[in-house]
Design an enzyme around this catalytic site. Structure first.
Site, short mmCIF file in Angstrom:
data_model
loop_
_atom_site.label_atom_id
_atom_site.label_comp_id
_atom_site.label_asym_id
_atom_site.label_seq_id
_atom_site.Cartn_x
_atom_site.Cartn_y
_atom_site.Cartn_z
N HIS A 20 0.55 -1.44 -0.08
CA HIS A 20 0.36 0.37 0.17
C HIS A 20 0.57 1.52 0.07
O HIS A 20 1.87 1.17 0.67
CB HIS A 20 -1.03 0.34 1.55
N HIS A 94 5.08 18.31 -16.04
CA HIS A 94 6.53 17.33 -15.68
C HIS A 94 8.00 16.99 -15.07
O HIS A 94 8.37 15.93 -14.74
CB HIS A 94 6.35 17.43 -17.08
N ASN A 118 3.14 9.17 -20.18
CA ASN A 118 3.48 8.42 -17.91
C ASN A 118 2.53 8.64 -17.31
O ASN A 118 1.83 9.17 -17.14
CB ASN A 118 4.91 9.42 -17.68
#
Length: 127
Positions: A20, A94, A118
């Site tokens: 997790h 980015h 991405n």
């Protein structure tokens, strides 16, 4: 023998170690890859394997709590694709996304050549 649709042993092993809040990045073929995270390189030639093919398989085989895209991908094909898998992403620049790469447990490099293809997948739990 483990029953899984994923045949790539390094990828399957890396996914089995996730917990997790760990993160997995699906990266296009141009994203700079930092030292540290496990990199699974699935790029064969430009376009293969695609971002969509990898996202499709990972979305069926991982519990994904949330996702993060570059703000430069907002309102584009990558955001639309993520949304089609029920991943309504958060956005960071980015440059911020690239700064997060060393914190990823796994980076899966694809042959994708779409700009800003991405995504950071944030692992959830199945209970």
């Amino acid at each position: 023998m483990l029953k899984s649709e994923i045949l790539n042993a390094p990828l399957l092993g890396a996914l089995a170690k996730l917990g997790h809040t760990d993160t997995v990045v699906i990266a296009d073929c141009g994203l700079p890859l930092p030292a540290g995270p496990t990199v699974i390189d699935l790029a064969l030639v430009q376009g293969l394997l695609s971002f969509e093919q990898v996202l499709d398989v990972l979305s069926r085989n991982m519990v994904i709590e949330s996702s993060t895209l570059a703000s430069e991908a907002k309102d584009g094909a990558v955001q639309e694709l993520c949304a089609s898998y029920g991943l309504e992403p958060q956005f960071i620049t980015h440059e911020q996304l690239k700064a997060e790469l060393p914190n990823a447990k796994v980076i899966v490099r694809t042959g994708e050549s779409t700009p800003f293809a991405n995504v950071i997948l944030h692992c959830g739990v199945a209970f």
